[in-house]
Design an enzyme around this catalytic site. Structure first.
Site, PDB file in Angstrom:
ATOM      1  CG  ASP A  13      39.165  47.653 -56.848  1.00 32.05           C
ATOM      2  OD1 ASP A  13      37.557  48.863 -57.895  1.00 32.05           O
ATOM      3  OD2 ASP A  13      38.491  46.448 -57.285  1.00 32.05           O
ATOM      4  CE  LYS A  16      43.016  53.910 -58.192  1.00 34.94           C
ATOM      5  NZ  LYS A  16      42.255  52.941 -58.120  1.00 34.94           N
ATOM      6  N   GLY A  40      35.999  52.848 -61.038  1.00 35.77           N
ATOM      7  CA  GLY A  40      34.934  53.394 -60.510  1.00 35.77           C
ATOM      8  C   GLY A  40      35.550  54.631 -58.765  1.00 35.77           C
ATOM      9  CG  HIS A  41      37.897  57.216 -58.086  1.00 33.08           C
ATOM     10  ND1 HIS A  41      38.453  58.002 -58.242  1.00 33.08           N
ATOM     11  CD2 HIS A  41      38.060  56.044 -58.516  1.00 33.08           C
ATOM     12  CE1 HIS A  41      40.010  57.487 -58.922  1.00 33.08           C
ATOM     13  NE2 HIS A  41      39.699  56.227 -59.155  1.00 33.08           N
ATOM     14  CD  GLN A 223      40.894  50.763 -64.934  1.00 36.83           C
ATOM     15  OE1 GLN A 223      42.123  52.051 -65.478  1.00 36.83           O
ATOM     16  NE2 GLN A 223      40.025  51.019 -65.392  1.00 36.83           N
TER      17      GLN A 223
END
Length: 428
Positions: A13, A16, A40-41, A223
Site C-alpha cells: 500500500d 506503487k 490492489g493498485h 505487496q
C-alpha cells in the site's frame, strides 16, 4: 535496453500503482511478477479512479505491452471482470499477455482460505480470503492447475479430479463445507478459456527476446518487502515473493537483466491485517494519518493501521532488494503535523537496541521505536513540482530519509495525480 524492478519497501500500500502509472509510458513492457487479486493498485484515468488487482498498470498506455508473469496466481473470473471493467472505460486489453505457467485460483482455494482464517480466530493472519495462499500451497505441493490446463479439457478434468481427492476430504471432514465435483468446476472454468486463450504466451521467451532487442521492461511488484514469504514478518506475510528476487523467478528473466531497483515507501507507514508494527499509532496522530491519507485497502476496504516512518525497515528493504533508488509517496499528508517523527532504531524490554530488523519474531513483535523528531512545514505542498519548491522543512525531511536509507530519493509524490510528482533522478 533496461530492466527496472519496482518493489514495495514496507507492508504494501505504498503507492506503487501511482508510480508505475507515472513511469509505464517510458517502457515497452510492464510485467506483474507475483501475487494475485489480493493486491490492489489505484490509478487515475481521465479523472476516474480505477482499481486494478491483476492487470498491470501499464494497460493504461496504448504503446505498452502489459504482462502477467508465471509467478502470479490468477482467478480467471476476476481477471475477465477486470478486463471488462477496463473495456467499459475504452481501455483496450488486446495487448495483455498472460504466462502459460501462471497458476489458477480454484473455487476451493477461496473456501479453504476463508475457513482457515475463521479457525484461527483472534490469531488470524489477516488474508484477503481470495484463495491466494491455498493456490500457492497447491503449487508448491505439485497439485496446482496452470493457465495452460484450461485449453485441454481432458488434462484439466484429470488434474481437478486428482486435486479433489484430498481437497474434498478437507472441505468436508475438517471444515464441514460443501464439496465439489469435477464437472461442476469444469463447466465454469473451461468457459473462461475462450476469452483468455488469445492472451496466453510463453512470457519468459517474450521478455528475454525483448530485452535482447533493446526494449525496456518494467517489473511491477505487489505487496511489500515486509510481506515477503521468506523475508517478511512471517507468518503475517503473503504467499509469494514481492521482493526484487521475485521479479526473476516470477518472469523467467535472469538477475543480470535488471539494471535498477526502485523501492516505494510512504512518507509514513501503514499496514493491513495482523502482525508486528513497531511505530503503530493509537492516538490522534494516527487517526489524522488515516483520515487525511484515506488509508483504506484497495482490495478489502479495511482500515489500515498507521504509524510514523520506520527507517529501520527501509534500510532492511534496501539490502533485501538491492535498491538503487527510492520513491517517497504521500509526503503531502504530513503537512498536517507541526512535528514529524522518524524511527531510527528499536529497543526491547531489556533495553537492548536494534538498528536492523530483529532476527527473532518475538523481539520484533515487542520492539519499541526510538524516534528522531523533525519540524514539520504545515503548508500545502501539492502544487510543488521541483525539490526546490518544497518548504525547507520538507526538504530536510527528505534529505534525512535519504541519508538513513543510503540510496537516493529519486521521486517524491505530493498528491494522488500523476503530475503531482517530483522527479529528481530519471530511471532510463
Amino acid at each position: 535496453m533496461a530492466g527496472v524492478a519496482l518493489v514495495g519497501v514496507q507492508w504494501g500500500d505504498e503507492g506503487k500503482g501511482k508510480i508505475t502509472d507515472l513511469l509505464a509510458s517510458q517502457f515497452d513492457y510492464v510485467v506483474r511478477f507475483q501475487g494475485g487479486n489480493n493486491a490492489g493498485h489505484t490509478v487515475i484515468h481521465e479523472g476516474t479512479k480505477l482499481q486494478l488487482h491483476l492487470v498491470p498498470s501499464g494497460i493504461m498506455y496504448p504503446d505498452v505491452v502489459p504482462v502477467i508473469g508465471n509467478g502470479c496466481v490468477i482467478d480467471p473470473k476476476v481477471l475477465i471482470g477486470e478486463m471488462e471493467m477496463l473495456g467499459a472505460q475504452d481501455i483496450s486489453t488486446e495487448r495483455l499477455l498472460i504466462s502459460t505457467n501462471a497458476h489458477l485460483i480454484m473455487p476451493y482455494h477461496r473456501d479453504l482460505d476463508g475457513a482457515f482464517e475463521r479457525r484461527l480466530g483472534a490469531n488470524e493472519i489477516g488474508t484477503t480470503r481470495r484463495g491466494i495462499g491455498p493456490a500457492y500451497q497447491d503449487k508448491a505441493s505439485r497439485m496446482g492447475l496452470r493457465m495452460q490446463d484450461l485449453f485441454d479439457r481432458s488434462i484439466f478434468k484429470e488434474k481437478v479430479a486428482a486435486a479433489l481427492v484430498e481437497t474434498n476430504d478437507i472441505l468436508d471432514k475438517v471444515y464441514g463445507l460443501p464439496t465439489y465435483t469435477v464437472e461442476q468446476i469444469a463447466d465454469e472454468y473451461l468457459g473462461y478459456a475462450e476469452v483468455i486463450k488469445p492472451h496466453i504466451a510463453e512470457v519468459s521467451s517474450v521478455l528475454n527476446q525483448a530485452l535482447a532487442s533493446g526494449k525496456n521492461v518494467f517489473f511491477e511488484g505487489a505487496q511489500g518487502t515486509l510481506l515477503d514469504i521468506d523475508h517478511g514478518t512471517y507468518p503475517f506475510v503473503t504467499s509469494s515473493s514481492p521482493t526484487a528476487g521475485g521479479a526473476c523467478t516470477g518472469t523467467g528473466v535472469g538477475p543480470t537483466r535488471i539494471d535498477r531497483v526502485l523501492g516505494i515507501a510512504k512518507a509514513y507507514i501503514t499496514r493491513v491485517g495482523s502482525g508486528p508494527f513497531p511505530t503503530e499509532l493509537f492516538d490522534e496522530d494516527g487517526d489524522t494519518i488515516i483520515r487525511v491519507g484515506h488509508e483504506f485497502g484497495t482490495t478489502t476496504g479495511r482500515q489500515r493501521r498507521a504509524g510514523w516512518y520506520d527507517a529501520v525497515i527501509t534500510a532492511y528493504a534496501v539490502g533485501i532488494n538491492g535498491l538503487t533508488d527510492l520513491a517517497i509517496t504521500k509526503l503531502d499528508i504530513l503537512s498536517e503535523f507541526p512535528t514529524i517523527k522518524i524511527c531510527t532504531a528499536y529497543e526491547d524490554a531489556r533495553g537492548d537496541r536494534y538498528t536492523t530488523v530483529p532476527g527473532h519474531q518475538s523481539a520484533f513483535h515487542h520492539a519499541r521505536p526510538i524516534y528522531e523528531e523533525m519540524p514539520g512545514w504545515q503548508e500545502d505542498i501539492t502544487h510543488c513540482r521541483t525539490f526546490e519548491d518544497l518548504p525547507e522543512a520538507a526538504r530536510n525531511y527528505i534529505d534525512r530519509l535519504e541519508e538513513l536509507a543510503g540510496v537516493p530519493v529519486s521521486m517524491i509524490a505530493v498528491g494522488p495525480d500523476r503530475e503531482q510528482t517530483i522527479v529528481r533522478r530519471t530511471l532510463l
